[in-house]
Design a protein around this motif. Structure first.
Motif, PDB file in Angstrom:
ATOM      1  N   VAL A 583       0.853  -1.181   0.000  1.00 26.33           N
ATOM      2  CA  VAL A 583       0.000   0.000   0.000  1.00 26.33           C
ATOM      3  C   VAL A 583       0.893   1.236   0.000  1.00 26.33           C
ATOM      4  O   VAL A 583       1.829   1.321   0.806  1.00 26.33           O
ATOM      5  N   THR A 584       0.637   2.168  -0.905  1.00 23.60           N
ATOM      6  CA  THR A 584       1.411   3.406  -0.988  1.00 23.60           C
ATOM      7  C   THR A 584       0.463   4.602  -0.860  1.00 23.60           C
ATOM      8  O   THR A 584      -0.539   4.667  -1.571  1.00 23.60           O
ATOM      9  N   TYR A 585       0.803   5.499   0.070  1.00 22.64           N
ATOM     10  CA  TYR A 585       0.055   6.741   0.244  1.00 22.64           C
ATOM     11  C   TYR A 585       0.955   7.912  -0.118  1.00 22.64           C
ATOM     12  O   TYR A 585       2.153   7.909   0.203  1.00 22.64           O
ATOM     13  N   SER A 586       0.399   8.909  -0.793  1.00 21.70           N
ATOM     14  CA  SER A 586       1.088  10.169  -0.999  1.00 21.70           C
ATOM     15  C   SER A 586       0.101  11.281  -0.665  1.00 21.70           C
ATOM     16  O   SER A 586      -0.984  11.348  -1.242  1.00 21.70           O
ATOM     17  N   VAL A 587       0.474  12.145   0.302  1.00 16.87           N
ATOM     18  CA  VAL A 587      -0.413  13.205   0.775  1.00 16.87           C
ATOM     19  C   VAL A 587       0.340  14.522   0.682  1.00 16.87           C
ATOM     20  O   VAL A 587       1.466  14.635   1.179  1.00 16.87           O
ATOM     21  N   ALA A 588      -0.271  15.503   0.035  1.00 18.31           N
ATOM     22  CA  ALA A 588       0.358  16.816  -0.102  1.00 18.31           C
ATOM     23  C   ALA A 588      -0.674  17.881   0.276  1.00 18.31           C
ATOM     24  O   ALA A 588      -1.661  18.060  -0.433  1.00 18.31           O
ATOM     25  N   PHE A 589      -0.425  18.565   1.417  1.00 18.27           N
ATOM     26  CA  PHE A 589      -1.298  19.650   1.878  1.00 18.27           C
ATOM     27  C   PHE A 589      -0.511  20.955   1.780  1.00 18.27           C
ATOM     28  O   PHE A 589       0.669  20.992   2.155  1.00 18.27           O
ATOM     29  N   ALA A 590      -1.124  22.014   1.310  1.00 13.63           N
ATOM     30  CA  ALA A 590      -0.404  23.285   1.152  1.00 13.63           C
ATOM     31  C   ALA A 590      -1.359  24.459   1.355  1.00 13.63           C
ATOM     32  O   ALA A 590      -2.523  24.417   0.940  1.00 13.63           O
TER      33      ALA A 590
END
Length: 810
Positions: A583-590
């Motif tokens: 399982v791969t997660y990528s999270v980008a908050f800006a």
């Protein structure tokens, strides 16, 4: 279902203990037990009609008139000289006793038609054609068959035949063109008991089909033989021995061939009457199964009813035996040979046409079966696994009908695979055995033949080797072309060969979620098209950014370019998974601030790509853009894409959520503090998003956007114009901490990555007359395989551009 007539011209080797009759001049020849003399074939397509003889094992043989005359005189009392005299009188030419002994030793003894010189029975080997029936099991003997089928002969009365035919045609037209099958299908699949009943009736009708052949033979004056069941090609089948119908003329034989189809029509008419009495629409599916059975039986390519109809219509009962002579006869150097003239001209033309159609289709079917077998096996395994789950659920619920239906479904999936494997193994065995026997005593030829067999086996092992998508189940979006089937063996013929190239034509597939409104000419929608790039799209050594610029991703194995790295003030979540079971997660908050009239063209992106088995890739991009003061250009972009490539039971989910707000002035200290506290909460949520169900993420982010909007609206400086005491800005605007994307072990979610864009100190001091806001716009791109691979969906409630992406999975 099929009826058998035995293979003519079957050859069998002489028993090892057989001694030539010439060594026993005083021996009185006798027929082997069970040999029946049928006589000359009526309505034959041969210039010289052959005579037919049947052995005890059911095999029917064709003999020349001279051989039949010799065999006809063998009664266990006549000597060789007496037999020679009878043969001379029957054939009209002089036949000596020596000629008779030669014919017996070279022809009749090897065929198993005569007893051996010591009086024992011959040990014959029955013909075993590749397209013959296997694993026969006899249910009734000839006497019982005659008793059971005798009452049905009356159904061939011409008046009854006409009435049934008219009723059947009317039923077919009404069911297929007027009533339709929607309600019948729904009712049957909603009630497993009805589905099971339909299956049972269909099986019984297949047995009743064989009654039609036997009754038709009896109607013509022939005697039907045993009835039973076996395995033909890859499906179970019933059979009826109607070899005795060779005694009949062409009309009687055709009646026998068509009798099974006629009884299928009787079943369909009877079911229509039962439907009229009960009103159960599910019964109409039985009518359809009868039509499908009849269509399949009419195929003349294999030994179904259509084959026997063609054979009896032309008077050539051994069509498969004629393939080799017909093909050799097409060579110019063989045009004038005698063997090319054994058939009448019209029969030869029909048989030649049949050969030219049948041989390529059979070879094509065999090649397709060999190439597609791995994927068909994987599809059958996947389907059986799903049926097994439903079988367990039916067992636990005590649903006996559902249990039976699921068990039959598993059996229906398994039988074709077993049959295909059996055919392939048997074909390979016959090839090796035939080459070995034909090269006996020829060492050089045998070595070359075995080398060719070894190369064939090596190619087969290479084609079936479990690598990549070789054993990937067939997906619902695949076209099923030959190029698709050969993709695993010859990549250039599959995905790579169909890649889009600049300046060239190609084919794309747009996938949309169920229930979503598809774009039209009048109502277009923005879309992201993933276009393969020549030479770079599938470069396994290339890497792509993940989460944000500078982060590494797994090897790029997809047939399209990786997304460009995010630009300044851009926000990108990129989840790429090529590891099975992970399982791969990528999270980008800006959080982005814009002031001094600078253009607002920031981009928020979320991409989730997977190429593996049983894996998941999740990308979430969340961006808040706060515009302080007046600006002339506001064109933010919000994009998401999710795509599976050569994926088996994998999931990709991409969510891009963006909020753009315009402030009249900088926030007050209280407003900034509230925003910082809320952003800290949002950042913490992003760090632990892997523990949140995917179905809840979008709603949670929408709630955060409402809270941010509420803080902005409640701040007097941002909505009414700032006072001198409110012009100061925080020293350090809110932002998120950055972390790289990671891949977790199978079944363990990986922590997300957070990226923050540092915001400049807000310095706007000119008041604004009215606040302006741009509400949120979410872009969700979920993709679930192998059931379906829907395209991203878009929430177009805001003004920020957002459109669904289209994927081109292979």
């Amino acid at each position: 279902m099929t009826h058998t007539t035995g293979g003519p011209r079957s050859q069998a080797g002489p028993p090892s203990s057989a001694a030539p009759l010439a060594e026993h001049p005083l021996h009185v020849p006798a027929l082997a037990d069970g040999v029946q003399l049928i006589g000359q074939s009526r309505g034959s397509g041969y210039r010289e009609p052959p005579s037919l003889v049947r052995r005890a094992d059911g095999q029917t043989l064709q003999l020349t008139p001279l051989l039949f005359a010799v065999l006809e005189a063998v009664d266990g009392r006549r000597t060789v000289e007496d037999i020679a005299a009878h043969a001379s009188a029957a054939s009209g030419r002089l036949v000596s006793a020596g000629n008779v002994r030669t014919l017996m030793d070279s022809q009749l003894l090897p065929l198993g038609l005569l007893r051996l010189a010591d009086g024992s029975q011959p040990d014959v080997r029955k013909a075993d054609p590749l397209l013959g029936m296997r694993f026969r099991y006899t249910v009734t003997d000839p006497d019982r068959t005659r008793r059971i089928t005798a009452p049905f002969a009356v159904l061939f009365n011409p008046l009854i035949v006409v009435a049934v035919t008219v009723a059947f045609l009317a039923s077919c037209w009404w069911v297929l063109m007027v009533k339709g099958l929607g309600s019948a299908t729904h009712e049957a699949f909603e009630n497993p008991v009805l589905l099971l009943l339909i299956f049972v009736v269909t099986i019984l009708s297949a047995g009743f089909h064989e009654f039609g052949h036997a009754a038709a033979a009896r109607k013509g004056g022939a005697t039907p033989g045993a009835m039973g069941a076996g395995l033909y090609l890859i499906w179970p089948a019933f059979f009826t021995d109607v070899t005795d119908s060779y005694r009949l003329g062409r009309g009687g034989r055709l009646r026998t061939d068509l009798g099974g189809l006629y009884f299928n029509a009787i079943v369909a008419v009877a079911i229509m009457g039962l439907w009229w009495a009960t009103g159960f629409d599910a019964l109409l599916l039985v009518v359809v199964t009868q039509i499908l059975q009849m269509v399949r039986q009419l195929l003349p390519l294999v030994r179904f009813d259509g084959y026997h109809i063609l054979a009896d219509a032309t008077g050539v009962p051994d069509l498969f035996q004629r393939i080799k002579p017909v093909l050799l006869g097409l060579l110019p150097r063989r045009w004038g040979r005698v063997e090319n003239k054994v058939l009448k001209p019209w029969a030869r033309a029909v048989v030649t046409l049949w050969v030219l159609v049948t041989v390529p289709l059979l070879l094509f079917s065999m090649a397709t079966m060999v190439i597609s077998f791995p994927r068909l096996l994987a599809t059958a395994w996947s389907s059986a696994a799903k049926q097994q789950v439903m079988l367990a659920e039916s067992l636990s619920a005590g649903d006996l009908a559902g249990t039976a239906v699921r068990a039959l479904a598993i059996l229906a999936v398994a039988l074709p695979m077993v049959g295909m494997l059996y055919i392939l193994l048997r074909l390979l065995r016959q090839l090796v055995t035939g080459l070995w026997q034909r090269t006996r005593g020829k060492s050089v030829q045998r070595t070359a033949a075995m080398a060719a067999v070894a190369a064939l086996l090596a190619g087969l092992a290479w084609a079936w080797w479990p690598d990549g998508g070789t054993y990937r189940p067939v997906q619902p979006y695949e076209r099923g072309t030959l190029a698709d089937a050969t993709a695993a063996i010859v990549p250039s013929a599959g995905t790579a060969g169909m890649a889009l190239r600049e300046g060239g034509s190609g084919r794309t597939v747009a996938l949309w979620p169920k229930g979503a409104t598809t774009p039209t000419r009048e109502n277009p929608q923005l879309a992201m098209v993933l276009v393969p790039a020549e030479g770079s799209g599938a470069d396994p050594s290339a890497v792509a950014p993940a989460g944000s610029a500078g982060a590494a991703a797994p090897s790029w194995v997809f047939p399209f370019d990786r997304p460009d790295a995010p630009e300044e003030d851009g926000n990108q979540a990129l989840a790429v998974n090529t590891t099975d079971g992970s399982v791969t997660y990528s999270v980008a908050f800006a959080l982005v601030w814009a002031e001094d009239g600078e253009p607002v063209d920031t981009r928020n992106e979320a991409y989730a790509f997977a190429s593996c088995t049983g894996c998941a890739a999740v990308a979430v991009g969340f961006q808040v853009v706060l515009v302080v003061g007046q600006t002339d250009v506001v064109v933010p972009e919000n994009l998401s894409a999710a795509a599976n490539y050569n994926c088996l039971e994998c999931l990709t989910y991409a969510l891009a959520s963006q909020l753009v707000l315009t402030l009249d002035g900088p926030l007050t200290d209280e407003g900034m503090a509230s925003l910082q506290a809320l952003w800290a909460e949002i950042a913490d949520y992003g760090r632990n998003i892997q523990n949140v169900p995917l179905s809840e993420i979008q709603a949670r982010l929408a709630a955060y956007k409402e809270q941010i909007t509420a803080i902005i609206k409640a701040d007097p400086s941002a909505t009414k114009g700032p006072t001198p005491a409110q012009t100061s800005a925080p020293a350090s605007p809110p932002g998120g901490a950055a972390a790289p994307t990671t891949s977790a072990e199978p079944g363990v979610p990986a922590p997300g990555s957070l990226t923050g864009t540092q915001a400049p100190d807000p310095a706007g001091t000119s008041p604004a007359t009215a606040p302006a806001t741009q509400p949120a716009s979410d872009e969700v791109a979920p993709s679930y395989a192998p059931v379906e691979t829907p395209a991203p969906t878009a929430d177009t409630g805001g003004t920020a551009p957002a459109g669904p992406a289209t994927a081109n999975p292979s």
